[in-house]
Enzyme design. Structure first.
Site, short mmCIF file in Angstrom:
data_model
loop_
_atom_site.label_atom_id
_atom_site.label_comp_id
_atom_site.label_asym_id
_atom_site.label_seq_id
_atom_site.Cartn_x
_atom_site.Cartn_y
_atom_site.Cartn_z
N HIS A 122 0.82 -0.88 -0.25
CA HIS A 122 0.25 0.23 0.07
C HIS A 122 1.01 1.29 -0.40
O HIS A 122 1.92 1.10 0.53
CB HIS A 122 -0.59 -0.33 1.45
CG HIS A 122 -1.52 1.04 1.51
ND1 HIS A 122 -1.73 2.22 1.91
CD2 HIS A 122 -3.54 1.16 0.60
CE1 HIS A 122 -3.12 3.21 2.36
NE2 HIS A 122 -3.64 2.14 1.18
N ASP A 199 2.75 -4.92 7.51
CA ASP A 199 1.47 -3.16 8.23
C ASP A 199 0.80 -4.36 7.77
O ASP A 199 0.23 -4.78 7.35
CB ASP A 199 1.74 -3.19 6.97
CG ASP A 199 0.39 -2.24 6.43
OD1 ASP A 199 0.08 -2.41 6.96
OD2 ASP A 199 0.69 -1.32 5.18
N GLN A 202 -4.51 -4.87 7.27
CA GLN A 202 -5.79 -5.95 6.88
C GLN A 202 -5.38 -7.06 7.51
O GLN A 202 -6.28 -7.94 7.22
CB GLN A 202 -5.61 -5.80 5.13
CG GLN A 202 -5.54 -4.68 4.42
CD GLN A 202 -7.09 -4.21 4.11
OE1 GLN A 202 -8.14 -4.68 5.65
NE2 GLN A 202 -7.05 -3.28 4.10
N LYS A 225 -10.28 0.07 11.12
CA LYS A 225 -10.71 -1.53 9.72
C LYS A 225 -10.99 -2.36 11.18
O LYS A 225 -11.51 -3.38 10.06
CB LYS A 225 -9.32 -1.37 9.29
CG LYS A 225 -8.81 -0.29 8.02
CD LYS A 225 -7.57 -1.08 7.22
CE LYS A 225 -7.18 0.43 6.24
NZ LYS A 225 -7.78 0.49 5.12
N CYS A 363 -4.86 2.56 -4.40
CA CYS A 363 -3.53 3.52 -2.76
C CYS A 363 -2.65 1.97 -3.38
O CYS A 363 -1.04 2.00 -2.41
CB CYS A 363 -3.47 3.62 -1.29
SG CYS A 363 -5.14 5.09 -1.07
N1 7TS Z 1 -1.86 -0.69 4.67
C1 7TS Z 1 -2.33 -1.33 4.09
C2 7TS Z 1 -2.31 -3.02 3.62
C3 7TS Z 1 -4.05 -0.67 3.82
O1 7TS Z 1 -4.96 -1.87 3.83
C4 7TS Z 1 -3.94 0.86 4.21
C5 7TS Z 1 -5.97 1.54 3.79
C6 7TS Z 1 -3.18 1.31 4.73
C7 7TS Z 1 -2.15 1.15 4.54
C8 7TS Z 1 -3.56 2.42 5.54
O2 7TS Z 1 -4.74 2.63 6.79
P1 7TS Z 1 -4.66 3.94 6.72
O3 7TS Z 1 -5.86 3.39 7.93
O4 7TS Z 1 -3.93 4.81 8.01
O5 7TS Z 1 -5.56 4.79 5.90
N2 7TS Z 1 -6.31 0.56 2.66
C9 7TS Z 1 -7.28 1.17 2.58
C10 7TS Z 1 -7.80 0.49 1.17
O6 7TS Z 1 -7.99 -0.73 0.96
N3 7TS Z 1 -9.42 1.25 0.79
O7 7TS Z 1 -9.33 2.69 1.39
C11 7TS Z 1 -8.16 2.68 2.34
#
Ligand code: 7TS
Length: 414
Positions: A122, A199, A202, A225, A363
Site C-alpha cells: 500500500h 503492515d 489488513q 478497519k 493506493c
Molecule cells: N496498509 C494497508 C495494507 C491498507 O490496506 C491501508 C488502507 C493502509 C495501510 C492505510 O491505512 P490507514 O488507516 O492509515 O488509511 N487501505 C485502504 C483500502 O484498501 N481502501 O481504502 C483504504
C-alpha cells in the site's frame, strides 16, 4: 460459526437505505462499520468522564487516564505484545508506518543502505520510504510477486545482504487478499542482521495476530478497519528499539524536562505521543477489540475465508471476469475486472442496487502496473456479511454488466 444476527449489532444496516434497498456493504477493507457497543463507548466517554489524560491531579482526569491506559493494555493483549509499553497510539496505520520511517529511518539509514519492501505494498508503506531514501541516500529493493499473487521468498533471499537495514512488508494485501508468510520473512531479515516491520492494517481486523510469535520489530494497525473509530491506530515496537529511537514529534506529554535550548524525553511509549492523544478513539478501540474477541478471531477469519471462496466461485461465472486472488488461502478480499466495463462503472451499477464496493487503484499503483491494469473493482467482506450479500453482488453484476455489452444484432429480414 458466525452468529447469523451479527448485522443487528451495527445500527447502520437499519438506518441506511438506498431507494428502499438495504445496505450491502462490501468495502470493509477501506473502513468497517461500527457496532453499537463502540458508539456507546464513545458516547459514554464524552458524556461521563471526559478529561485530558496524564496531567490532571483530579479524579475525573485520573479516570480518563485509567481508561486510556486500559485501552493500551487491551491492544497489547490483542496482538500479544507482551508489555503495554510496547504500544504507541497513533492516528492510523499510515502514521505508525511513518513514525518508524522517520524516527528510526532518518537516524539509522545512510547512503547505500538498503530497504526491502514488496511489490504489493500500500502507498502507506511505500511513500514514507521514498521520502526517507531521498533524505538518507538509502536504496529501495523489492520482493517480487509470483503469478499466483504470492511473494517469492527466493527474491527476498536474493535481495538480502549486508547492506539491508530493514525489511517492511504488508501482512495481508488490501488488493489481493494474499496472506504473506511474515514470520518467515522476519526470520530471514533477522538472519541478515536487518530489522523487520509488518503492515498489519489488513491482518489485525481479520485474524488472530501474535507479534511475538511473528517476531517482527514493528507492527502497524488502524482502529477504523477493525470496528473501531477513525483517527486511532497503534504501533507495536520491541521496547528496546523504542528506547533507542529519537522522537517522531515534539510537544507536550512526550518530555521529561525542557530548558530554553534543549529538552529530554519521557520514556516510551509517551516519548512518541506528543500532544493530547485521541482519548475517545483509544477507548472506542478497546470497545471494538472487546467486541471482536467476543465474536472470536478464529470465527471471523473462517467466516471471511468462506465468503471469499464462495464469492470467487460465484463471480467466476460472470462472462469476461478476471479475478486477482491466490488459488489457495485467500481472505475476504476479492479484486476483479470485467472485460470492456470500467471498474468505476461496475461500482456505479452496484451502487444503484445498494451494494457498496471499491473501485480504483486501492493506493497500490505499483501493484496495479504489475497486474497490468489501471484499476480494479474490489469487494471486501467482514463479519457482518453473509452469503446472501455475495448472491446479491453476483446477481447485480450479471444484470448490470449486460447493459454494457455490445448488443447482438437482430436478424433483419429484407
Ligand atoms: N496498509 C494497508 C495494507 C491498507 O490496506 C491501508 C488502507 C493502509 C495501510 C492505510 O491505512 P490507514 O488507516 O492509515 O488509511 N487501505 C485502504 C483500502 O484498501 N481502501 O481504502 C483504504
Amino acid at each position: 460459526m458466525m452468529r447469523s444476527d451479527v448485522k443487528n449489532d451495527f445500527p447502520i444496516f437499519a438506518n441506511w437505505k438506498k431507494k428502499g434497498k438495504p445496505l450491502i456493504y462490501l468495502d470493509s477493507a477501506a473502513t468497517t462499520q461500527k457496532p453499537q457497543k463502540v458508539i456507546d463507548a464513545l458516547d459514554e466517554y464524552y458524556s461521563r468522564y471526559n478529561a485530558n489524560v496524564h496531567r490532571g491531579t483530579y479524579e475525573l482526569s485520573q479516570l480518563a487516564t485509567d481508561m486510556y491506559e486500559e485501552a493500551r493494555t487491551k491492544v497489547a493483549r490483542f496482538i500479544n505484545a507482551g508489555k503495554s509499553e510496547s504500544i504507541v497510539f497513533t492516528r492510523n496505520a499510515t502514521e505508525s508506518l511513518n513514525l518508524i520511517a522517520y524516527a528510526w529511518g532518518l537516524n539509522n539509514l545512510h547512503k547505500g543502505d538498503e530497504i526491502i519492501l514488496s511489490e504489493m505494498e500500500h502507498h502507506s508503506n511505500l511513500v514514507p520510504w521514498h521520502i526517507i531514501a531521498r533524505h538518507t541516500g538509502a536504496v529501495l529493493k523489492f520482493i517480487r510477486m509470483s503469478s499466483d499473487y504470492r511473494l517469492d521468498l527466493q527474491s527476498l533471499k536474493d535481495n538480502l545482504g549486508p547492506k539491508t537495514k530493514i525489511v517492511s512488508v504488508v501482512h495481508v494485501s488490501n488488493v489481493l487478499g494474499t496472506i504473506n508468510p511474515v514470520k518467515e520473512i522476519c526470520r530471514l531479515a533477522h538472519e541478515a542482521g536487518a530489522l523487520a516491520m509488518v503492515d498489519g492494517a489488513q491482518s489485525a481486523p481479520h485474524m488472530a495476530v501474535d507479534v511475538r510469535d511473528i517476531d517482527c520489530d514493528f507492527y502497524a494497525l488502524s482502529g477504523h478497519k477493525m470496528c473501531g473509530p477513525t483517527g486511532i491506530g497503534a504501533l507495536y515496537a520491541k521496547y528496546e528499539l523504542l528506547e533507542k529511537m529519537e522522537p517522531f514529534m515534539g510537544g507536550g506529554e512526550m518530555i521529561n524536562e525542557v530548558f530554553p535550548t534543549t529538552s529530554n524525553y519521557a520514556k516510551p511509549p509517551y516519548k512518541f505521543e506528543a500532544g493530547t492523544p485521541n482519548i475517545a478513539g483509544a477507548i472506542g478501540l478497546k470497545a471494538a477489540i472487546d467486541y471482536l474477541e467476543k465474536c472470536g478471531m478464529q470465527n471471523i477469519m473462517e467466516h471471511e475465508l468462506e465468503l471469499g471462496d464462495y464469492a470467487a466461485s460465484r463471480l467466476a461465472e460472470v462472462e469476461g471476469i478476471h479475478i486477482f486472488r491466490p488459488r489457495a488461502t485467500g481472505t475476504g478480499v476479492l479484486s476483479f475486472t470485467v472485460d470492456s466495463v470500467h471498474p468505476h462503472d461496475i461500482s456505479t451499477i452496484l451502487d444503484s442496487e445498494g451494494i457498496a464496493i471499491r473501485a480504483g487503484h486501492h493506493c497500490a499503483q505499483p501493484l496495479m502496473r504489475k497486474l497490468q491494469v489501471q484499476s480494479t473493482a474490489r469487494a471486501s467482506f467482514y463479519l457482518y456479511n453473509d452469503k446472501s450479500d455475495v448472491d446479491a453482488l453476483a446477481g447485480a453484476l450479471e444484470k448490470g454488466i449486460a447493459l454494457f455489452r455490445p448488443r447482438k444484432k437482430a436478424n433483419v429480414v429484407e
